[in-house]
Enzyme design. Structure first.
Site, PDB file in Angstrom:
ATOM      1  N   ASN A 193       0.828  -1.248   0.081  1.00 38.25           N
ATOM      2  CA  ASN A 193       0.091  -0.014   0.063  1.00 38.25           C
ATOM      3  C   ASN A 193       1.154   1.298  -0.213  1.00 38.25           C
ATOM      4  O   ASN A 193       1.495   1.545   1.174  1.00 38.25           O
ATOM      5  CB  ASN A 193      -1.027   0.105   1.394  1.00 38.25           C
ATOM      6  CG  ASN A 193      -1.696   1.219   1.307  1.00 38.25           C
ATOM      7  OD1 ASN A 193      -1.711   2.114   0.724  1.00 38.25           O
ATOM      8  ND2 ASN A 193      -2.282   1.547   2.393  1.00 38.25           N
ATOM      9  N   TRP A 194       0.926   1.807  -1.307  1.00 34.84           N
ATOM     10  CA  TRP A 194       1.830   2.698  -1.246  1.00 34.84           C
ATOM     11  C   TRP A 194       1.283   4.234  -0.696  1.00 34.84           C
ATOM     12  O   TRP A 194       2.209   5.299  -0.525  1.00 34.84           O
ATOM     13  CB  TRP A 194       2.201   3.136  -2.889  1.00 34.84           C
ATOM     14  CG  TRP A 194       2.984   1.912  -3.322  1.00 34.84           C
ATOM     15  CD1 TRP A 194       3.467   0.806  -2.682  1.00 34.84           C
ATOM     16  CD2 TRP A 194       3.588   1.776  -4.667  1.00 34.84           C
ATOM     17  NE1 TRP A 194       4.025  -0.056  -3.638  1.00 34.84           N
ATOM     18  CE2 TRP A 194       4.161   0.626  -4.839  1.00 34.84           C
ATOM     19  CE3 TRP A 194       3.388   2.846  -5.792  1.00 34.84           C
ATOM     20  CZ2 TRP A 194       4.729   0.179  -6.208  1.00 34.84           C
ATOM     21  CZ3 TRP A 194       4.044   2.243  -7.103  1.00 34.84           C
ATOM     22  CH2 TRP A 194       4.811   0.960  -6.991  1.00 34.84           C
ATOM     23  N   LYS A 195       0.316   4.152  -0.435  1.00 32.68           N
ATOM     24  CA  LYS A 195      -0.525   5.305   0.106  1.00 32.68           C
ATOM     25  C   LYS A 195      -0.241   6.649  -0.626  1.00 32.68           C
ATOM     26  O   LYS A 195      -0.181   6.410  -1.844  1.00 32.68           O
ATOM     27  CB  LYS A 195      -0.009   5.617   1.664  1.00 32.68           C
ATOM     28  CG  LYS A 195      -0.174   4.377   2.564  1.00 32.68           C
ATOM     29  CD  LYS A 195      -0.088   4.742   3.994  1.00 32.68           C
ATOM     30  CE  LYS A 195      -0.149   3.181   4.745  1.00 32.68           C
ATOM     31  NZ  LYS A 195       0.144   3.271   6.232  1.00 32.68           N
ATOM     32  N   HIS A 200      -9.560   1.005   5.205  1.00 31.38           N
ATOM     33  CA  HIS A 200      -8.109   1.392   5.729  1.00 31.38           C
ATOM     34  C   HIS A 200      -8.421   2.392   6.813  1.00 31.38           C
ATOM     35  O   HIS A 200      -9.140   3.195   6.892  1.00 31.38           O
ATOM     36  CB  HIS A 200      -7.210   1.894   4.610  1.00 31.38           C
ATOM     37  CG  HIS A 200      -5.779   1.844   5.195  1.00 31.38           C
ATOM     38  ND1 HIS A 200      -5.201   2.815   6.068  1.00 31.38           N
ATOM     39  CD2 HIS A 200      -4.645   1.024   4.969  1.00 31.38           C
ATOM     40  CE1 HIS A 200      -4.141   2.719   6.476  1.00 31.38           C
ATOM     41  NE2 HIS A 200      -3.613   1.437   5.872  1.00 31.38           N
ATOM     42  N   GLU A 241      -6.754   4.696   7.661  1.00 27.36           N
ATOM     43  CA  GLU A 241      -6.568   6.164   7.566  1.00 27.36           C
ATOM     44  C   GLU A 241      -7.832   6.803   6.725  1.00 27.36           C
ATOM     45  O   GLU A 241      -8.263   7.934   7.083  1.00 27.36           O
ATOM     46  CB  GLU A 241      -5.293   6.321   6.395  1.00 27.36           C
ATOM     47  CG  GLU A 241      -4.014   6.247   7.481  1.00 27.36           C
ATOM     48  CD  GLU A 241      -2.962   5.624   6.560  1.00 27.36           C
ATOM     49  OE1 GLU A 241      -3.009   5.627   5.563  1.00 27.36           O
ATOM     50  OE2 GLU A 241      -2.159   5.123   7.306  1.00 27.36           O
ATOM     51  N   GLU A 283      -5.302  -4.897  10.814  1.00 26.24           N
ATOM     52  CA  GLU A 283      -4.428  -3.851  10.979  1.00 26.24           C
ATOM     53  C   GLU A 283      -4.611  -2.996  12.186  1.00 26.24           C
ATOM     54  O   GLU A 283      -5.356  -1.975  12.217  1.00 26.24           O
ATOM     55  CB  GLU A 283      -4.279  -2.740   9.777  1.00 26.24           C
ATOM     56  CG  GLU A 283      -4.075  -3.365   8.432  1.00 26.24           C
ATOM     57  CD  GLU A 283      -3.392  -2.614   7.379  1.00 26.24           C
ATOM     58  OE1 GLU A 283      -2.455  -2.868   6.972  1.00 26.24           O
ATOM     59  OE2 GLU A 283      -4.347  -1.586   7.308  1.00 26.24           O
ATOM     60  N   GLY A 312       2.626   2.358  10.518  1.00 26.76           N
ATOM     61  CA  GLY A 312       3.316   3.354  10.606  1.00 26.76           C
ATOM     62  C   GLY A 312       4.163   3.883  11.684  1.00 26.76           C
ATOM     63  O   GLY A 312       4.831   4.760  11.932  1.00 26.76           O
ATOM     64  N   SER A 354       3.638  -1.939  10.190  1.00 24.22           N
ATOM     65  CA  SER A 354       4.953  -2.177  10.494  1.00 24.22           C
ATOM     66  C   SER A 354       5.490  -3.369  10.167  1.00 24.22           C
ATOM     67  O   SER A 354       6.413  -3.856  10.880  1.00 24.22           O
ATOM     68  CB  SER A 354       5.266  -1.687  12.120  1.00 24.22           C
ATOM     69  OG  SER A 354       4.994  -0.176  12.043  1.00 24.22           O
ATOM     70  N   GLY A 381       5.089   1.373   4.730  1.00 23.27           N
ATOM     71  CA  GLY A 381       6.218   1.869   4.583  1.00 23.27           C
ATOM     72  C   GLY A 381       7.320   1.348   3.868  1.00 23.27           C
ATOM     73  O   GLY A 381       8.091   1.734   3.240  1.00 23.27           O
TER      74      GLY A 381
HETATM   75  P1  PGA Z   1       2.834   0.291   7.692  1.00 24.46           P
HETATM   76  O1  PGA Z   1       1.357   0.657   7.058  1.00 24.46           O
HETATM   77  O2  PGA Z   1       3.248  -1.004   7.075  1.00 24.46           O
HETATM   78  O3  PGA Z   1       3.579   1.605   7.085  1.00 24.46           O
HETATM   79  O4  PGA Z   1       2.584   0.278   9.183  1.00 24.46           O
HETATM   80  C1  PGA Z   1       0.352  -0.390   6.914  1.00 24.46           C
HETATM   81  C2  PGA Z   1      -0.731  -0.135   6.387  1.00 24.46           C
HETATM   82  O5  PGA Z   1      -1.220   0.982   6.582  1.00 24.46           O
HETATM   83  O6  PGA Z   1      -1.245  -0.960   5.544  1.00 24.46           O
END
Ligand code: PGA
Length: 260
Positions: free
Chosen positions: A11-13, A99, A101, A171, A177, A217, A239
């Site tokens: 997931n490149w966000k 997600h 976010e 998650e 993150g 993470s 990330g």
């Molecule tokens: P992260 O993000 O690996 O940077 O913790 C995971 C995600 O939000 O899917």
């Protein structure tokens, strides 16, 4: 060979540039020039880079996913939104929905997530559905209750036979993150709970075949331990998905576990 094929999705966000996105995609395609039975791999770039990334991974074992979609079945007057048809048009096989976010920063409720899930599955786009608790909820021993609410809400009116096109991602919000990873035991226990929920709501066979990814993470050095848990069927990586040399060891862990 594992019964459930491990799935590693990046997931490149809201990251990368046209150049870095294309290079990242091409780098992964080179390492996975064809689809292999041991693992499934997808990348989910920002919407403007879906087309060049699709070109960079064409013919390789890397699949394409989007990070969001609109819930409308058709194109229309929805300024700023991206339709499922458009995602399909440019070669997206998957879309990430729910997600944390999107939930916390963009006000997506379970009902909003549910509308998108139903629309995507209705169109034949596979869904990576994310659920997970906040730190305060975990500390208050509400993890399972939160997961239960998110699952029931996000999957309302989703039929059992549609779950073949859905991958779940657990998650924990506090691990996204932050560099804090759920321990393999914590993650495994949430995955067991989610699988049991699916067995109760649908049936044990659907629950057994459903893949449940862990996200939060995930890095090259913790991937093998996490993916080695019996109910962890892959990873949704933020990330560490932005650099080939950080993402590939996670894919390699998936291959090792998948072939084991
Ligand atoms: P992260 O993000 O690996 O940077 O913790 C995971 C995600 O939000 O899917």
């Amino acid at each position: 060979m594992r019964a459930r094929r491990p799935f590693v999705a990046g997931n490149w966000k809201m990251n990368t540039t046209l150049k870095s996105a294309t290079e990242l995609a091409a780098g992964l395609a080179k390492l996975l020039p064809q689809d292999i039975p041991g693992v499934e791999v997808a990348v989910c770039p920002p919407a403007p880079y879906l087309i060049p990334v699709a070109a960079a991974i064409a013919g390789s074992g890397v699949k394409l996913g989007a990070q969001n979609c609109h819930s409308s079945k058709d194109a229309g007057a929805f300024t700023g939104e991206v339709a499922l048809n458009m995602l399909q048009d440019v070669g997206c096989e998957y879309v990430i929905l729910g997600h944390s976010e999107r939930r916390s920063l963009f006000g997506e409720t379970d009902a909003v997530v549910n509308a998108k899930v139903l629309a995507a599955l209705g169109k034949g786009i596979k869904v990576i559905l994310c659920v997970g608790e906040q730190l305060s909820e975990r500390q208050a021993n509400q993890t399972n209750a939160v997961l239960e609410t998110q699952m029931a809400g996000s999957l309302a009116n989703v039929a059992g036979d549609q779950l073949g096109n859905l991958v779940l991602a657990y998650e924990p919000v506090w691990a996204i993150g932050t560099g804090l990873t759920a321990s393999p035991e914590q993650a495994e226990s949430a995955h067991v709970f989610l699988r049991q929920w699916v067995a109760n709501r649908y049936n044990p066979q659907i629950a057994e075949t459903l893949r449940i990814l862990y996200g939060g993470s995930v890095k090259g050095d913790n991937a093998k331990l996490l993916l080695g848990q019996p109910n962890i069927d892959g990873a949704l990586v933020g990330g560490a998905s932005l650099k080939v040399d950080q993402f590939w060891p996670i894919v390699a862990a998936g291959i090792e576990v998948g072939n084991g």
